[in-house]
Design a protein around this motif. Structure first.
Motif, short mmCIF file in Angstrom:
data_model
loop_
_atom_site.label_atom_id
_atom_site.label_comp_id
_atom_site.label_asym_id
_atom_site.label_seq_id
_atom_site.Cartn_x
_atom_site.Cartn_y
_atom_site.Cartn_z
N ASN A 114 42.50 -15.85 -63.59
CA ASN A 114 42.55 -14.52 -62.96
C ASN A 114 42.32 -14.59 -61.45
OD1 ASN A 114 42.92 -13.00 -65.42
ND2 ASN A 114 40.79 -13.50 -65.90
N THR A 135 46.89 -13.80 -57.44
CA THR A 135 48.01 -13.95 -58.38
C THR A 135 48.72 -12.63 -58.65
OG1 THR A 135 46.98 -15.87 -59.42
CG2 THR A 135 48.65 -14.73 -60.69
N GLU A 136 47.98 -11.55 -58.74
CA GLU A 136 48.59 -10.26 -59.08
C GLU A 136 49.70 -9.89 -58.10
OE1 GLU A 136 49.73 -6.94 -60.90
OE2 GLU A 136 48.36 -8.42 -61.75
N SER A 162 53.90 -9.39 -58.95
CA SER A 162 54.33 -7.99 -58.92
C SER A 162 55.79 -7.90 -58.49
CB SER A 162 53.46 -7.18 -57.96
OG SER A 162 52.14 -7.12 -58.45
N ARG A 218 55.62 -8.64 -68.23
CA ARG A 218 55.86 -8.20 -66.85
C ARG A 218 57.36 -8.07 -66.64
NH1 ARG A 218 50.61 -8.26 -64.20
NH2 ARG A 218 51.81 -7.59 -62.40
#
Length: 324
Positions: free
Chosen positions: A50, A54-55, A59, A89
């Motif tokens: 996490n 990374t998010e 995206s 995703r």
């Protein structure tokens, strides 16, 4: 071009580049006609732990699609589990990086280090193909060291593992981005596998694109460094391949408009502090070759907000237009 069950409405893709092919830049390239976008490479371990960065990397805007999300790692179990974790995703293709040359990646046995181990390539691809429904592709290089031409063996291993397409950069890991890309190796890979092959390396002009297609017989073209500061390259290549027409490089006013749009997207996406600082390198790329650009590059490193950037570019544009 068909990659697994994903139809690509053309042959041009934007190659993944760390620190460059983020969401704002991808959107601009999409507007200019690119057919397939690749994200910056994402660490499988980063997803597992996490990692806070990374998010943003994974995206994707709906307007970008189709998009290949590029994952890197060397552990088949971790790679497949993280692929499964993010499968919902909104990317269309999962690409595995087997070409990154930077030491911190290679020293972990990841990126181009995988070229030395075809059996591991097959195992990684196979494990991910079994774990997810989306097509899995790989991006490789010519080989690892100077005299290494392991791309054919690596490509065959990837195909054996179930890869739906293979992108080949015609340089070795040792070369990084120096010297000339070897298009012969791309042609040899194309002749050795039955899945689509995407050629990458030294496509800087529409004429280069035509030569690459003709020489290698590849199914698609990947443009990376030549797109930095030049999202127009995709429109230029399409126009040349379709109609034989050469579109001249944009006038400085068009370049400035694009920089400011890029900056606003960066700020919207990353905030003004980070967005403006990341724009400094982009401004240098956008304005390379235009009158007075070297002085502009020095000044742009001092700007800290959008108003300062706008004023600097407008002043530069007036001077550049006067010179032209």
């Amino acid at each position: 071009m068909q990659i697994g069950n994903v139809k690509i409405n053309g042959i041009l893709s934007l190659g993944p580049m760390a620190g460059v092919t983020d969401l704002p830049f991808r959107l601009l390239c999409k507007e200019q006609g690119v057919d397939l976008l690749y994200t910056e490479m994402v660490s499988a371990k980063g997803i597992m732990y996490n990692n806070k960065n990374t998010e943003a990397l994974i995206s994707i805007d709906e307007k970008e699609r189709p998009v290949a999300l590029q994952l890197f790692g060397s552990d088949p179990y971790i790679m497949s589990e993280m692929a499964k974790k993010i499968e919902e995703r909104n990317f269309d293709i999962l690409d595995i990086n087997m070409g990154c040359p930077v030491p911190k990646v290679v020293n972990n046995g990841e990126g181009s280090a995988l070229l030395k181990n075809p059996s591991l390539i097959e195992e990684i691809v196979s494990s991910i193909v079994k774990a997810i429904q989306k097509p899995v592709t790989v991006k490789i290089r010519k080989g690892f060291s100077k005299d290494d031409c392991s791309a054919v063996e690596a490509a065959k291993a990837a195909e054996q593992g179930g890869a739906s397409a293979i992108a080949v950069h015609g340089r070795t890991r040792e070369q990084y981005y120096a010297g000339k890309a070897d298009w012969d190796i791309i042609r040899r890979v194309k002749q050795s596998v039955s899945v689509p092959v995407i050629g990458n390396g030294d496509i800087a002009t529409p004429q280069d694109a035509e030569r690459m297609l003709s020489y290698t017989g590849c199914d698609g073209l990947m443009i990376a460094r030549a797109a930095r500061g030049n999202p127009w390259i995709f429109r230029q290549i399409k126009e040349y391949l379709d109609n034989g027409t050469i579109i001249e490089k944009p006038a400085i006013n068009e370049v400035i408009d694009m920089i400011l749009r890029h900056a606003k997207l960066q700020i919207e996406w990353k905030g003004e502090y980070t967005g403006i600082r990341e724009m400094r390198k982009h401004v240098a790329w956008y304005t390379a070759g235009y009158p007075g650009s070297s002085k502009l590059r020095n000044k742009v490193n001092e700007i800290e907000n959008l108003d300062e950037l706008t004023f600097l570019l407008e002043t530069y544009g007036e001077k550049a237009n006067a010179i032209q």
